[in-house]
Structure formats: C-alpha cells, structure tokens
Design an enzyme around this catalytic site. Structure first.
Site, PDB file in Angstrom:
ATOM      1  N   PRO A   1       6.982  12.586   5.590  1.00  0.00           N
ATOM      2  CA  PRO A   1       5.657  12.022   5.595  1.00  0.00           C
ATOM      3  C   PRO A   1       5.069  11.893   4.043  1.00  0.00           C
ATOM      4  O   PRO A   1       5.251  13.073   3.283  1.00  0.00           O
ATOM      5  CB  PRO A   1       4.543  12.811   6.502  1.00  0.00           C
ATOM      6  CG  PRO A   1       5.491  13.231   7.540  1.00  0.00           C
ATOM      7  CD  PRO A   1       6.959  13.439   6.849  1.00  0.00           C
ATOM      8  N   CYS A   2       4.367  10.875   3.838  1.00  0.00           N
ATOM      9  CA  CYS A   2       4.213  10.620   2.078  1.00  0.00           C
ATOM     10  C   CYS A   2       2.631  10.807   1.787  1.00  0.00           C
ATOM     11  O   CYS A   2       2.437  10.525   0.487  1.00  0.00           O
ATOM     12  CB  CYS A   2       4.572   9.234   1.977  1.00  0.00           C
ATOM     13  SG  CYS A   2       3.685   8.049   2.796  1.00  0.00           S
ATOM     14  N   GLN A   3       1.758  11.374   2.400  1.00  0.00           N
ATOM     15  CA  GLN A   3       0.452  11.364   2.085  1.00  0.00           C
ATOM     16  C   GLN A   3       0.141  12.232   0.848  1.00  0.00           C
ATOM     17  O   GLN A   3      -0.530  11.554  -0.029  1.00  0.00           O
ATOM     18  CB  GLN A   3      -0.373  12.053   3.484  1.00  0.00           C
ATOM     19  CG  GLN A   3      -0.573  10.831   4.628  1.00  0.00           C
ATOM     20  CD  GLN A   3       0.516  10.944   5.270  1.00  0.00           C
ATOM     21  OE1 GLN A   3       1.597  11.384   5.290  1.00  0.00           O
ATOM     22  NE2 GLN A   3       0.112  10.531   6.602  1.00  0.00           N
TER      23      GLN A   3
ATOM     24  N   PHE B   1       2.150  12.017  -1.674  1.00  0.00           N
ATOM     25  CA  PHE B   1       2.560  11.452  -2.676  1.00  0.00           C
ATOM     26  C   PHE B   1       1.683  10.071  -2.990  1.00  0.00           C
ATOM     27  O   PHE B   1       2.208   9.609  -3.816  1.00  0.00           O
ATOM     28  CB  PHE B   1       4.147  10.965  -2.624  1.00  0.00           C
ATOM     29  CG  PHE B   1       5.077  12.302  -2.484  1.00  0.00           C
ATOM     30  CD1 PHE B   1       4.730  13.347  -3.251  1.00  0.00           C
ATOM     31  CD2 PHE B   1       6.002  12.369  -1.456  1.00  0.00           C
ATOM     32  CE1 PHE B   1       5.727  14.641  -3.258  1.00  0.00           C
ATOM     33  CE2 PHE B   1       6.448  13.407  -1.140  1.00  0.00           C
ATOM     34  CZ  PHE B   1       6.345  14.481  -2.068  1.00  0.00           C
TER      35      PHE B   1
ATOM     36  N   ASN C   1      10.681   6.794   0.886  1.00  0.00           N
ATOM     37  CA  ASN C   1       9.079   7.304   0.688  1.00  0.00           C
ATOM     38  C   ASN C   1       8.185   6.413  -0.364  1.00  0.00           C
ATOM     39  O   ASN C   1       8.979   5.450  -0.666  1.00  0.00           O
ATOM     40  CB  ASN C   1       9.289   8.739   0.242  1.00  0.00           C
ATOM     41  CG  ASN C   1       7.989   9.646   0.493  1.00  0.00           C
ATOM     42  OD1 ASN C   1       6.847   9.382   0.208  1.00  0.00           O
ATOM     43  ND2 ASN C   1       8.397  10.738   1.124  1.00  0.00           N
TER      44      ASN C   1
END
Length: 296
Positions: free
Chosen positions: A75-77, A79, A114
């Site tokens: 999960p990329c939140q 970044f 990502n």
C-alpha cells in the site's frame, strides 16, 4: 507455467495481468475484506486474508511452496503525492515487510510496484539494499501506463528483480516495447462511453477536471464525485458546455484501468471506487508480465 504468488493483491489488477501473460497463480494475499471479496469473485485460485505487516507470518505460510515469482504492490498512501507524505509511516514499513518476505523465500523473480514518488523514501532505499544484498539484479523504472496500452497517464514505479542478473538487465527490452504515443480513451474504448467529454474529480480545483476521450485520462484515484453544479471551468478544460459533460460510473472507470467487461466488484460504492483507484491497470501489469514471461 511459472508459479506465482501475489502479495498485497488488492482487487486483482496485477494478478489478472500476470495471469493473462501465462503465469500460474497459486495463492494471493491481502488484508482488506472488500478487496478480498472482489478478488474471490473473479479468480479460482486461493486468496488468504493475512496481516502482511508481519513478514515472518508470510514466510512461515509459504516456506514449503514451490514459488518461481512473487509480485505485489505494498500500500502506497505514505508515499503518495495525493496526500501528506510519511516516508517512515506504518504503511511504508509494509515495503520492508515485502522485501524481507521476498528475500527469505528467494524466488527466481519478483516484481514490486508502487507510486513513482517512492524513490524519495529512505524506506525504499533500504528495501533496494535488501534485494541487492540477497543477490537480485534490479530494474527500477518509472513507467507510464499510457505507453503500455492503457488509456490513462498513470506513472508507477516498478522494481523487477531476477536472482543472479545484472542491474538494468531488462532496460533495452522494455524500451523496445514501449509505445511512442499515448493511448487515448477513444482508441481503447471507441464510442462505448457515449460522451466525448467527462468530469474527473481533481485533487485541487487549481487543476483541470474536464477531459476529452481523444486523450488519455488522468490517473484514476479512489475518489469519484459528480460534477458540481457550481463548478468553475479551468482554462485547460477540454469543454465548457455543461450539457456535454458527465462524470463516469465506477464500471467505466474500471475500464480505464483496463479491467475487462464483466469483472465483478464487491462492496459499497465507496469501497469499490477505492479498489479501482488502488489497482494496477491490468494491461500495464500484462505488459510487464509478458516481458518477464518471455525472458524467464
């Protein structure tokens, strides 16, 4: 067929792309119930609900399996450019969990996906060091989905690793297969949307929100709202006639993510929008997967 495991599989965009390219998915993992429900409705192989922050649990679950390739998009939140960045946050640590799981299980190949902004993160650099010290040659590329058959300008960071290879070992092959032009919505969907212009809710009203089907869409996010009656047109908007513009449904937005017609989504509308926005575009994943499959 190469045997594949998908960690952080979400609603299945990356899995479907790799499956279409010829990989045999033996098991997938996620920890969000709505995404798991969607995934289960579209694939026949097992999906396991597992807290992927604990790499030891992943390793214990998979240590006796014959795995050729591991893929996944932690999960990329933390970044993401869409919100407040926290390069050392809890979600950022999932990147390290992924790296530790991959290097402990030691498949021949892995793929980590990502947001492109991840490269500024010290966590990302630590993960790259883990992969390199384990013996993987790495291709680290920012790729634009619209050059890979996806009608969407979506830039993502892909880390492709192969055990024993040299760094940048796929660069020339990737470059040779990328399109020289961006895929437009009309090229991909023809007239099926029934409109030439559509509203895409912007991150900020300082950005345009009206797009033409004769260009790629902007990045599909996990937020979808109707066009406000009070919307003030931006100078870059492609149309200024309210009667010719509408927002897209979540199914139409899934098409821009190159999910096929008939793909089943489960959950509330808000949950489905989030699943679609979080997904890797299917054709983007298939592009990467095909290159790997041809060089396995």
């Amino acid at each position: 067929m190469p045997r594949l495991v998908d960690l952080f599989c979400g609603c299945g965009g990356m899995s479907l792309g790799f499956q279409e390219a010829g990989f045999d998915i033996i098991e997938s993992f996620d920890n969000w119930a709505p995404a798991i429900a969607t995934y289960s409705a579209n694939f026949n192989h097992p999906i396991t609900s597992l807290d992927l922050s604990d790499s030891d649990r992943i390793i214990s679950h998979l240590k006796d399996r014959d795995i050729d390739i591991i893929i996944g998009g932690p999960p990329c939140q933390d970044f993401s450019i869409a919100g407040k960045r926290d390069f050392l946050g809890n979600r950022a640590n999932l990147t390290l969990s992924y790296a530790k799981a991959v290097t402990s299980l030691a498949p021949k190949w892995f793929v980590m996906e990502n947001v492109y902004n991840i490269q500024k993160s010290p966590i990302f650099q630590e993960a790259i060091k883990i992969f390199s010290e384990a013996g993987y040659g790495l291709n680290i590329r920012i790729l634009d989905a619209s050059l890979m058959g996806v009608p969407q300008q979506r830039k993502r960071c892909f880390v492709i690793g192969k055990m024993g290879a040299k760094d940048n070992f796929l660069d020339q092959i990737i470059d040779s297969k990328l399109s020289t032009s961006h895929t437009t919505v009309r090229q991909y969907l023809g007239e099926t949307l029934g409109t030439d212009f559509y509203y895409m809710h912007p991150r900020s009203y300082n950005r345009r929100a009206i797009f033409s089907i004769d260009e790629p869409s902007s990045t599909i996010r996990g937020v979808n709202r109707p066009m406000p009656a009070t919307y003030k047109f931006h100078p870059a908007d492609k149309c200024t006639d309210y009667s010719k513009i509408r927002a897209l449904s979540y199914i139409e937005r899934s098409y821009l993510q190159t999910f096929p017609n008939g793909y089943k989504f489960k959950g509330s509308n808000a949950q489905i929008e989030q699943q679609i926005g979080n997904a890797v575009p299917v054709k983007m994943a298939e592009f990467v997967a095909t290159i790997i499959f041809e060089n396995f």
